[in-house]
Design a protein around this motif. Structure first.
Motif, short mmCIF file in Angstrom:
data_model
loop_
_atom_site.label_atom_id
_atom_site.label_comp_id
_atom_site.label_asym_id
_atom_site.label_seq_id
_atom_site.Cartn_x
_atom_site.Cartn_y
_atom_site.Cartn_z
N HIS A 1 -10.59 -42.58 -22.24
CA HIS A 1 -9.67 -41.89 -22.56
C HIS A 1 -8.26 -42.17 -21.74
CE1 HIS A 1 -13.01 -38.97 -23.49
NE2 HIS A 1 -12.36 -39.27 -24.57
N LEU A 2 -7.20 -42.00 -22.16
CA LEU A 2 -5.90 -41.99 -21.42
C LEU A 2 -5.97 -40.62 -20.46
CD1 LEU A 2 -3.62 -43.46 -24.05
CD2 LEU A 2 -4.05 -44.38 -21.82
N LEU A 3 -5.53 -40.72 -19.46
CA LEU A 3 -5.31 -39.46 -18.65
C LEU A 3 -3.88 -39.58 -18.29
CD1 LEU A 3 -8.49 -40.49 -18.19
CD2 LEU A 3 -8.38 -39.49 -15.84
N MET A 4 -3.43 -38.17 -18.53
CA MET A 4 -1.91 -37.87 -18.31
C MET A 4 -1.61 -36.83 -17.51
SD MET A 4 0.60 -37.85 -21.59
CE MET A 4 2.35 -37.40 -21.38
N THR A 5 -0.64 -36.88 -16.88
CA THR A 5 -0.25 -35.53 -15.94
C THR A 5 1.35 -35.21 -16.48
OG1 THR A 5 0.74 -37.06 -14.47
CG2 THR A 5 -1.07 -36.10 -13.95
N ASP B 1 -6.01 -43.97 -29.06
CA ASP B 1 -5.23 -44.28 -30.06
C ASP B 1 -4.20 -43.49 -30.78
OD1 ASP B 1 -6.87 -46.80 -30.34
OD2 ASP B 1 -8.57 -45.58 -31.15
N TYR B 2 -4.51 -42.15 -30.58
CA TYR B 2 -3.53 -41.15 -31.13
C TYR B 2 -2.94 -40.19 -30.16
CZ TYR B 2 -6.10 -42.96 -35.11
OH TYR B 2 -6.77 -43.56 -36.19
N LEU B 3 -3.18 -40.12 -29.03
CA LEU B 3 -2.82 -39.53 -27.98
C LEU B 3 -2.93 -37.90 -28.02
CD1 LEU B 3 -1.64 -42.04 -27.11
CD2 LEU B 3 0.40 -40.92 -26.14
N THR B 4 -4.01 -37.74 -28.95
CA THR B 4 -4.32 -36.15 -29.12
C THR B 4 -5.16 -35.85 -27.98
OG1 THR B 4 -6.26 -36.97 -30.32
CG2 THR B 4 -4.06 -36.30 -31.66
N GLU B 5 -5.25 -34.45 -27.53
CA GLU B 5 -5.92 -33.92 -26.44
C GLU B 5 -7.38 -33.71 -26.61
OE1 GLU B 5 -6.10 -30.00 -23.52
OE2 GLU B 5 -4.28 -30.46 -24.34
N VAL B 6 -8.10 -34.29 -25.64
CA VAL B 6 -9.73 -34.32 -26.08
C VAL B 6 -10.11 -33.04 -25.10
CG1 VAL B 6 -11.74 -35.46 -25.83
CG2 VAL B 6 -9.89 -36.77 -26.60
N ARG B 7 -9.56 -33.23 -23.63
CA ARG B 7 -9.99 -31.91 -22.78
C ARG B 7 -8.91 -32.08 -21.81
NH1 ARG B 7 -12.98 -33.04 -18.09
NH2 ARG B 7 -13.52 -35.17 -18.12
N ARG B 8 -9.12 -31.21 -20.77
CA ARG B 8 -8.23 -31.05 -19.63
C ARG B 8 -9.14 -30.29 -18.40
NH1 ARG B 8 -3.70 -26.71 -21.12
NH2 ARG B 8 -3.64 -28.13 -22.99
N LEU C 1 4.08 -43.26 -30.64
CA LEU C 1 3.29 -42.17 -30.74
C LEU C 1 3.90 -41.00 -30.19
CD1 LEU C 1 -0.10 -43.91 -30.00
CD2 LEU C 1 0.53 -43.46 -32.35
N ASN C 2 3.84 -39.82 -30.89
CA ASN C 2 4.20 -38.53 -30.24
C ASN C 2 3.00 -37.76 -30.05
OD1 ASN C 2 6.79 -38.93 -31.33
ND2 ASN C 2 6.51 -38.04 -33.25
N TYR C 3 3.28 -37.00 -28.74
CA TYR C 3 2.29 -36.06 -27.96
C TYR C 3 2.72 -34.91 -28.07
CZ TYR C 3 4.76 -38.18 -24.22
OH TYR C 3 5.64 -38.65 -23.32
N ALA C 4 1.70 -33.75 -27.71
CA ALA C 4 2.14 -32.69 -27.57
C ALA C 4 2.49 -32.19 -26.30
CB ALA C 4 1.01 -31.82 -28.50
N ILE C 5 2.15 -32.91 -25.38
CA ILE C 5 2.29 -32.46 -23.96
C ILE C 5 3.85 -32.53 -23.66
CG2 ILE C 5 1.93 -32.96 -21.58
CD1 ILE C 5 -0.64 -34.59 -22.42
N TYR D 1 -4.77 -34.09 -18.47
CA TYR D 1 -5.10 -34.22 -19.88
C TYR D 1 -5.68 -35.64 -20.23
CZ TYR D 1 -1.14 -30.47 -19.76
OH TYR D 1 -0.36 -29.47 -19.74
N PHE D 2 -7.06 -35.38 -20.80
CA PHE D 2 -7.64 -36.44 -21.20
C PHE D 2 -7.41 -36.47 -22.88
CE2 PHE D 2 -9.83 -35.43 -17.65
CZ PHE D 2 -10.39 -36.13 -16.99
#
Length: 369
Positions: free
Chosen positions: A250-254, A266-273, A234-238, A261-262
């Motif tokens: 959600h997945l939480l990412m730094t 399934d798709y690693l698209t940003e929901v909120r931050r 999967l690709n992500y924009a971060i 980033y939340f």
């Protein structure tokens, strides 16, 4: 003669048309033509007088919003105040508006005033303010409950505990891997490597899958947890992947900044931050993550601190001082920083380690007295 008449008539028609066209938009009511006057450029007549740009406020504060209007022939009729693009209130230019910051997330917020003039013109002016925690973080210390061996070749980037085993993501290009580790021996019972150009980073377990992100490739690998079979990429924009964990939704990412980033699991698209802040300012270099009893725990890169964070607001609730965990005799030339937090939900045990560390520790955390 017919030819001459038509020619004269045609010339008259062309001259008349050219004359009318030349007058164009400059024809006045008296029928006289004149040069078009240059249109005067609209000048912004309003500025935000309160708050000042980059002002800091404690969460829950009442922030007074007001504008200053210059004397102008084109007066300002009304204002609309927006916070982060959402309408707060309509007001007159003379009216001060109060923004109550309770319930907001911490970090940077954009305040906009949209001014409407009598002429129909509109201007938008803005400032940014920083909301900080209204409380200083609690200070914690630790005690070691149990010590286990850890592979010194493991440049630990992500760590989690599941079904009696540690799962570990290791970094460095050409050496990055995903491992299933026997906690008692420190030996890997299952390993898969990443492509040589990839630098492994954070790791999270979502249902029956493991998700491993990479540092600068903006690529995540999704594996079947039981077999390490690669299911998809999967690709992500971060821009960079650092820490990763899962809160059950959600997945939480730094990415090395102060932002968490939340992401859709399934798709690693940003929901909120959220932007992580204490009572003094944003806390950057957030690295490996673990979700523990409703809190987000985070290593701060190149420090011996672990933060306890409220994921709803970004407030730093506590700071765990991990100094002295690895003794000087255990340090070798390639021993790197503290990084790696794992939590056993069934027992409540917490495990920590570091990059190329020879040991993994079960710790107990207590508030400093």
């Amino acid at each position: 003669m017919r030819f001459l008449y038509l020619t004269v008539f045609s010339c008259f028609f062309v001259l008349t048309a050219c004359s009318c066209n030349r007058g164009g938009a400059n024809v006045n009511t008296s029928g006289n033509t004149g040069e078009q006057k240059p249109q005067q450029r609209h000048k912004v007549q309003v500025s935000i007088s309160s708050p000042a740009n980059n002002d800091k406020f404690a969460l829950g504060s009442n922030v007074v919003l007001s504008v200053k209007v210059k004397d102008a022939a084109d007066p300002v009729d009304s204002l609309r105040w927006f916070i982060d693009g959402k309408l707060l209130k309509k007001a007159t230019p003379e009216e001060s508006v109060t923004w109550n910051t309770s319930g907001q997330t911490l970090g940077t917020h954009r305040i906009e005033a949209s001014a409407f003039y009598s002429s129909g013109q509109r201007d938008i002016v803005s400032v940014s303010v920083l909301l900080l925690s209204d409380k200083a973080p609690k200070q914690y210390t630790y005690s070691v409950v149990q010590t286990y061996p850890h592979d010194t070749r493991a440049y630990t980037q992500g760590l989690l505990f599941d079904d009696g085993f540690l799962y570990e993501s290791t970094g460095l290009k050409g050496e990055s891997s995903l491992r299933k580790v026997d906690i008692k021996t420190g030996e890997s019972v299952q390993v898969t490597g990443l492509p040589a150009e990839m630098f492994g980073e954070g790791l999270a377990a979502v249902d029956d899958k493991l998700i491993q992100v990479t540092w600068q490739n903006q690529t995540a690998f999704v594996y079947r947890k039981s077999t390490f079979k690669l299911l998809t990429r999967l690709n992500y924009a971060i821009r960079e992947g650092w820490g990763l964990t899962y809160d059950g939704k959600h997945l939480l990412m730094t990415d090395g900044s102060a932002t968490v980033y939340f992401l859709d699991k399934d798709y690693l698209t940003e929901v909120r931050r959220v932007e992580v802040c204490d009572n003094k300012g944003p806390v950057r270099l957030l690295n490996e993550l673990e979700y523990i009893n409703g809190e987000l725990w985070a290593n701060v890169y190149q420090t011996e601190y672990i933060l306890r964070i409220d994921p709803a607001t970004g407030a730093v609730l506590g700071r765990i001082d991990m100094k002295g965990l690895l003794k000087p005799d255990d340090f070798k030339s390639d021993t790197d920083v503290l990084n790696g937090i794992a939590y056993d939900e069934k027992t409540g045990k917490i495990y920590v380690t570091g990059k190329n560390w020879p040991k993994l520790f079960e710790i107990r955390v207590t508030e400093k007295q």
